[in-house]
Design a protein around this motif. Sequence first.
Motif, PDB file in Angstrom:
ATOM      1  N   ALA A 139       0.830  -1.211   0.000  1.00  0.00           N
ATOM      2  CA  ALA A 139       0.000   0.000   0.000  1.00  0.00           C
ATOM      3  C   ALA A 139       0.861   1.257   0.000  1.00  0.00           C
ATOM      4  CB  ALA A 139      -0.910   0.003   1.226  1.00  0.00           C
ATOM      5  N   THR A 140       0.299   2.361  -0.478  1.00  0.00           N
ATOM      6  CA  THR A 140       0.994   3.652  -0.360  1.00  0.00           C
ATOM      7  C   THR A 140       0.550   4.395   0.898  1.00  0.00           C
ATOM      8  OG1 THR A 140      -0.704   4.665  -1.788  1.00  0.00           O
ATOM      9  CG2 THR A 140       1.351   3.930  -2.845  1.00  0.00           C
ATOM     10  N   LYS A 141      -0.646   4.043   1.433  1.00  0.00           N
ATOM     11  CA  LYS A 141      -1.132   4.649   2.676  1.00  0.00           C
ATOM     12  C   LYS A 141      -2.053   3.664   3.382  1.00  0.00           C
ATOM     13  CE  LYS A 141      -0.703   8.695   4.829  1.00  0.00           C
ATOM     14  NZ  LYS A 141       0.620   9.358   5.017  1.00  0.00           N
ATOM     15  N   ILE A 142      -1.909   3.604   4.705  1.00  0.00           N
ATOM     16  CA  ILE A 142      -2.770   2.757   5.533  1.00  0.00           C
ATOM     17  C   ILE A 142      -3.655   3.675   6.369  1.00  0.00           C
ATOM     18  CG2 ILE A 142      -2.824   1.070   7.413  1.00  0.00           C
ATOM     19  CD1 ILE A 142      -1.870  -0.121   4.773  1.00  0.00           C
ATOM     20  N   LEU A 143      -4.972   3.392   6.349  1.00  0.00           N
ATOM     21  CA  LEU A 143      -5.940   4.247   7.035  1.00  0.00           C
ATOM     22  C   LEU A 143      -6.613   3.479   8.181  1.00  0.00           C
ATOM     23  CD1 LEU A 143      -7.673   5.760   3.851  1.00  0.00           C
ATOM     24  CD2 LEU A 143      -5.668   6.641   5.061  1.00  0.00           C
ATOM     25  N   PRO A 144      -6.009   3.453   9.383  1.00  0.00           N
ATOM     26  CA  PRO A 144      -6.705   2.845  10.528  1.00  0.00           C
ATOM     27  C   PRO A 144      -7.950   3.663  10.832  1.00  0.00           C
ATOM     28  CG  PRO A 144      -4.422   3.457  11.070  1.00  0.00           C
ATOM     29  CD  PRO A 144      -4.759   4.110   9.783  1.00  0.00           C
ATOM     30  N   ASN A 145      -9.048   2.998  11.197  1.00  0.00           N
ATOM     31  CA  ASN A 145     -10.266   3.783  11.416  1.00  0.00           C
ATOM     32  C   ASN A 145     -10.479   4.154  12.890  1.00  0.00           C
ATOM     33  OD1 ASN A 145     -11.235   1.369  12.436  1.00  0.00           O
ATOM     34  ND2 ASN A 145     -13.115   1.385  11.240  1.00  0.00           N
ATOM     35  N   SER A 146      -9.412   4.061  13.685  1.00  0.00           N
ATOM     36  CA  SER A 146      -9.452   4.614  15.045  1.00  0.00           C
ATOM     37  C   SER A 146      -8.020   4.924  15.478  1.00  0.00           C
ATOM     38  CB  SER A 146     -10.103   3.642  16.030  1.00  0.00           C
ATOM     39  OG  SER A 146      -9.222   2.587  16.370  1.00  0.00           O
ATOM     40  N   PHE A 147      -7.888   5.834  16.429  1.00  0.00           N
ATOM     41  CA  PHE A 147      -6.560   6.207  16.916  1.00  0.00           C
ATOM     42  C   PHE A 147      -5.934   5.076  17.732  1.00  0.00           C
ATOM     43  CE2 PHE A 147      -8.568  10.279  16.022  1.00  0.00           C
ATOM     44  CZ  PHE A 147      -7.571  10.915  15.306  1.00  0.00           C
TER      45      PHE A 147
END
Length: 381
Positions: A139-147
């Motif tokens: 991936a070029t960016k990982i987006l966790p959906n919580s801190f």
Amino acid sequence: MQKLIRITTVPSSLRTLLKGQSRFMSNHFEVIGVSGDGDALAEVRQNEGIKTHVVEMTRTITPFKDLKATYELYKIFKAEKPFIVHTHTPKAGTLGMLAAKLARVPHRLHTIAGLPLLETAGNKRTLLDAVEKFTYACATKILPNSFGLKKIIIDNKYTKPKKLLVIGNGSSNGIDTMHYDTRLISEEKKEALKQELGITKKDLVYIFIGRVVKDKGINELVNAFNTLSKREINCKLILVGPSENHLDPLLPETETLIKENRRILAVGMQKDIRPYVAISHVLTFPSYREGFPNVVLQCSCMNLPCIVSNINGCNEVIENEVNGLIITVKDEISLENAMQFMIDFPEKREAMIRHARCKITKRYEQTYVWNELLNYYKSLN
């Protein structure tokens, strides 16, 4: 118009978890959905107004099927030439990110909405850790959906912190606060449902919504409620959601209690959960792990105090004794005590109700989350 491809392993995720988002993004990108086949994918085409492709993906480790699915995704990417490929759910993430990298898609985003591997150990954990790192590397960016999930990823050294981004305040899709509103459920509908389920005016009703599996804390919940119901005559527990015994089975004694305790009402999968929430008083959600739990947003938005595990996502939405109670993970006694608290202190429960909806509307309104994600998409070049 640049192309955006969104991928989930099964079509119900594309339909439900991202409901409305693809239609919104269609004002700015040519959006294409990819998932396994089924009625849910047909609904996505109709409701979101987007083109879809079918690629069958399994939710377990199946090397030959996984290779076949990766090749099919690669062919789609080469033909469509997307600007962004954005994946959700573990298997879609691994196969989608690999295929997108091989096809040289410029922007490869993967949303993390939970880490099932956290509940595994031994050789299986080692393998899943390696797969996770591989997915993130593609991936070029990982987006966790919580801190909290972002911190877990950093602590496990799955990728470098600079590759991680939480959109807005968390959540993959936010919440449609106009949809999740108790005022939309008529008194007549509520009374009819109560009568159907055998719920009386004296009952305090707990509700669980989600997959009825071990990882959601159902063994602890059923045991805690069973003990509670022996002391408290006027209480009920509604279980809303499908069982997945082939993936994450409950203990046999839990299955027995669900069948034999007449105050446990297992109603299965429901397309519209709102009537069930509207006749309930407290959400009980003792999950072992989450990304960012939609059900806690939905029930809070419908004025329910929530009993949740002290895990990421849950403890970002719920503030202890403000809009719910936070309990120890996998702790049946802690859960039972919290359920008893809701009976013993009705005035404190009422105070929690007053704080439930407003906290959600301020931080997790759907259009806010969508616009934050759109702003990130637009920042890519």
